[in-house]
Design a protein around this motif. Structure first.
Motif, PDB file in Angstrom:
ATOM      1  N   ALA A  51       0.759  -1.238   0.104  1.00  0.00           N
ATOM      2  CA  ALA A  51       0.024   0.004   0.008  1.00  0.00           C
ATOM      3  C   ALA A  51       0.765   1.121  -0.071  1.00  0.00           C
ATOM      4  O   ALA A  51       0.417   2.192  -0.621  1.00  0.00           O
ATOM      5  N   ARG A  52       2.034   1.241   0.695  1.00  0.00           N
ATOM      6  CA  ARG A  52       2.876   2.436   0.833  1.00  0.00           C
ATOM      7  C   ARG A  52       3.468   2.705  -0.499  1.00  0.00           C
ATOM      8  O   ARG A  52       3.665   3.866  -0.951  1.00  0.00           O
ATOM      9  N   LEU A  53       3.963   1.608  -1.229  1.00  0.00           N
ATOM     10  CA  LEU A  53       4.243   1.977  -2.612  1.00  0.00           C
ATOM     11  C   LEU A  53       3.377   2.289  -3.528  1.00  0.00           C
ATOM     12  O   LEU A  53       3.640   3.032  -4.557  1.00  0.00           O
ATOM     13  N   TYR A  54       2.312   1.997  -3.308  1.00  0.00           N
ATOM     14  CA  TYR A  54       1.021   2.076  -4.492  1.00  0.00           C
ATOM     15  C   TYR A  54       0.856   3.805  -4.115  1.00  0.00           C
ATOM     16  O   TYR A  54       0.476   4.501  -5.110  1.00  0.00           O
ATOM     17  N   VAL A  55       0.547   4.174  -2.959  1.00  0.00           N
ATOM     18  CA  VAL A  55       0.438   5.518  -2.631  1.00  0.00           C
ATOM     19  C   VAL A  55       1.521   6.493  -3.154  1.00  0.00           C
ATOM     20  O   VAL A  55       1.624   7.518  -3.755  1.00  0.00           O
ATOM     21  N   ALA A  56       2.829   6.058  -2.954  1.00  0.00           N
ATOM     22  CA  ALA A  56       4.039   6.933  -3.184  1.00  0.00           C
ATOM     23  C   ALA A  56       4.263   6.781  -4.740  1.00  0.00           C
ATOM     24  O   ALA A  56       4.450   8.110  -5.292  1.00  0.00           O
ATOM     25  N   LYS A  57       3.807   5.830  -5.472  1.00  0.00           N
ATOM     26  CA  LYS A  57       4.041   5.786  -6.827  1.00  0.00           C
ATOM     27  C   LYS A  57       3.143   6.040  -7.717  1.00  0.00           C
ATOM     28  O   LYS A  57       3.102   6.372  -8.774  1.00  0.00           O
ATOM     29  N   VAL A  58       1.630   5.960  -7.186  1.00  0.00           N
ATOM     30  CA  VAL A  58       0.465   6.063  -8.065  1.00  0.00           C
ATOM     31  C   VAL A  58      -0.392   7.384  -7.431  1.00  0.00           C
ATOM     32  O   VAL A  58      -0.763   8.138  -8.372  1.00  0.00           O
ATOM     33  N   ILE A  59      -0.723   7.298  -6.257  1.00  0.00           N
ATOM     34  CA  ILE A  59      -1.727   8.077  -5.748  1.00  0.00           C
ATOM     35  C   ILE A  59      -0.985   9.634  -5.543  1.00  0.00           C
ATOM     36  O   ILE A  59      -1.666  10.796  -6.043  1.00  0.00           O
ATOM     37  N   LEU A  60       0.145   9.618  -4.889  1.00  0.00           N
ATOM     38  CA  LEU A  60       0.721  11.098  -4.931  1.00  0.00           C
ATOM     39  C   LEU A  60       0.995  11.992  -5.984  1.00  0.00           C
ATOM     40  O   LEU A  60       0.694  12.983  -6.310  1.00  0.00           O
TER      41      LEU A  60
END
Length: 318
Positions: free
Chosen positions: A93-102
Motif C-alpha cells: 500500500a505504501r508503494l502504491y500511494v508513493a508511486k501512483v496516488i501522490l
C-alpha cells in the motif's frame, strides 16, 4: 459484497506489479484513497482520529475499512492496544500511494470540483450507514417499505429524514454520473430487489430533471444560447405574447437534438401550469423553491423560465 481478490496469496507485502496497480485503480474509491493517504502520512493512526481526519463518522469509517480489508493483496495492518485499534499500511500500500496516488494528486488543481464530490460521496455512505444503524436488523425491510411507499406513516421521523437525505444524495450522484460509487452503494444494499427498487425510484425522481438536462448542459456551455432556446420555445407556446426574437441564423438543431428539444419544450410547457396551482398562488419565489428541489438544480435558466411563466400568469388573470 463483491470480492476484490486477485490470484495472489494473502501475504501483507506483495510486489507492486502492473496487475496490482490496475486492480487497485479499478477498485479503490476516493474515500479509500483518502484513507491510504492519511495512513501514509501518519502511520499507526487510531480509528477515531482517522475518522476525524477524513471527515466521516466512526461507523462509516468502520464500513469503509472493512471493504479495504477485503482487498487482496492486503493494504492495511491493524493492531489493537487495549480498547483502541490502530491502522498502518502494508509495504504494498505504501508503494502504491508513493508511486501512483501522490503523483496523480499533485496534478490536480486545488480548486477543482473534486472536493465537492468527495464530500457528497462521503455523506452518502455515512447517511446509509446511519440508516442501517438506526433501523437495526430490519433496516432492509424499512428501506423496501419506504422505496415502495408502504408504511410511511409508521416510519420514525429520524429514520424517514435519513431515507430522504439518502435519496437526495443518490440523485445527485446519478446526475454527476458517479457510477463507481453508485455500484458500491448497491453492494452495501446487497439485495437485487432493493437495488432494482432504488433504481426505479431514482428514475422516477429524476424524470423531470432528465427532460431539462439538455437545457442545463447548454447553459453550462453558453448561457446566451440557453436563453435563446427558451425564448424560441416561449414564442411557440404563446406567440401572442412572445415574438420570436432569434435571428435568421438561429438553428435549434445545432444546439440540441430534435428529441431533446421535444422533451424540453413539453416540460417547460407544463411548468407554466405551476403558477395556476393554488398551493403557490402565482408566487414566483415559492415556485422557484419548488423547481430547485424538483429539478435538483439552481441554474439561472430556471429563473429565466420563471420570469416568462410569471408574465403569462399575470396576463391570464382577470
Amino acid at each position: 459484497m463483491e470480492s476484490y481478490a486477485l490470484n495472489m496469496n494473502n501475504s501483507p507485502d506483495q510486489p507492486l506489479t502492473p496487475d496490482t496497480i490496475e486492480l487497485l485503480n479499478n477498485t479503490l474509491s476516493k474515500l479509500g484513497i483518502n484513507i491510504l493517504k492519511e495512513l501514509y502520512n501518519t502511520p499507526h493512526m487510531q480509528q477515531k482520529n482517522l475518522a476525524a481526519n477524513i471527515h466521516t463518522s466512526v461507523t462509516s469509517l468502520s464500513n469503509i475499512l472493512s471493504r479495504l480489508e477485503s482487498i487482496q493483496p492486503s493494504l492495511l495492518v491493524s493492531e489493537r492496544t487495549g480498547r483502541s485499534k490502530y491502522y498502518s499500511l502494508t509495504e504494498t500500500a505504501r508503494l502504491y500511494v508513493a508511486k501512483v496516488i501522490l503523483p496523480q494528486t499533485n496534478k490536480i488543481h486545488p480548486f477543482t470540483t473534486l472536493s465537492h464530490e468527495n464530500t457528497l460521496v462521503s455523506e452518502t455512505f455515512d447517511i446509509l450507514f446511519q440508516f442501517q444503524e438506526k433501523a437495526g436488523s430490519v433496516w432492509d425491510i424499512w428501506m423496501d417499505d419506504l422505496l415502495t411507499g408502504r408504511n410511511v406513516t409508521d416510519c420514525p421521523n429520524e429514520l424517514f429524514t435519513l431515507y430522504s437525505d439518502f435519496i437526495s444524495h443518490m440523485s445527485q450522484l446519478e446526475i454527476l454520473h458517479q457510477t463507481a460509487y453508485i455500484h458500491e452503494i448497491h453492494s452495501i444494499l446487497g439485495q437485487h430487489i432493493l437495488v432494482a427498487r432504488l433504481n426505479d425510484h431514482l428514475h422516477s425522481e429524476l424524470k423531470s430533471f432528465r427532460c431539462l438536462e439538455p437545457l442545463f448542459d447548454l447553459e453550462n456551455q453558453d448561457f446566451d444560447k440557453a436563453t435563446q432556446l427558451i425564448d424560441h420555445i416561449f414564442s411557440n407556446i404563446a406567440p401572442e405574447f412572445f415574438a420570436d426574437q432569434t435571428d435568421d441564423n438561429f438553428d435549434v438543431n445545432s444546439l440540441i437534438s430534435n428529441e431533446q428539444y421535444c422533451k424540453v419544450f413539453f416540460e417547460i410547457n407544463s411548468m407554466k401550469n405551476d403558477f395556476r396551482n393554488p398551493k403557490y398562488k402565482g408566487s414566483k419565489q415559492l415556485i422557484l423553491k419548488y423547481w430547485k428541489a424538483k429539478y435538483i438544480k439552481r441554474n439561472h435558466s430556471l429563473s429565466y423560465i420563471a420570469e416568462k411563466c410569471s408574465f403569462l400568469y399575470s396576463c391570464s388573470r382577470p
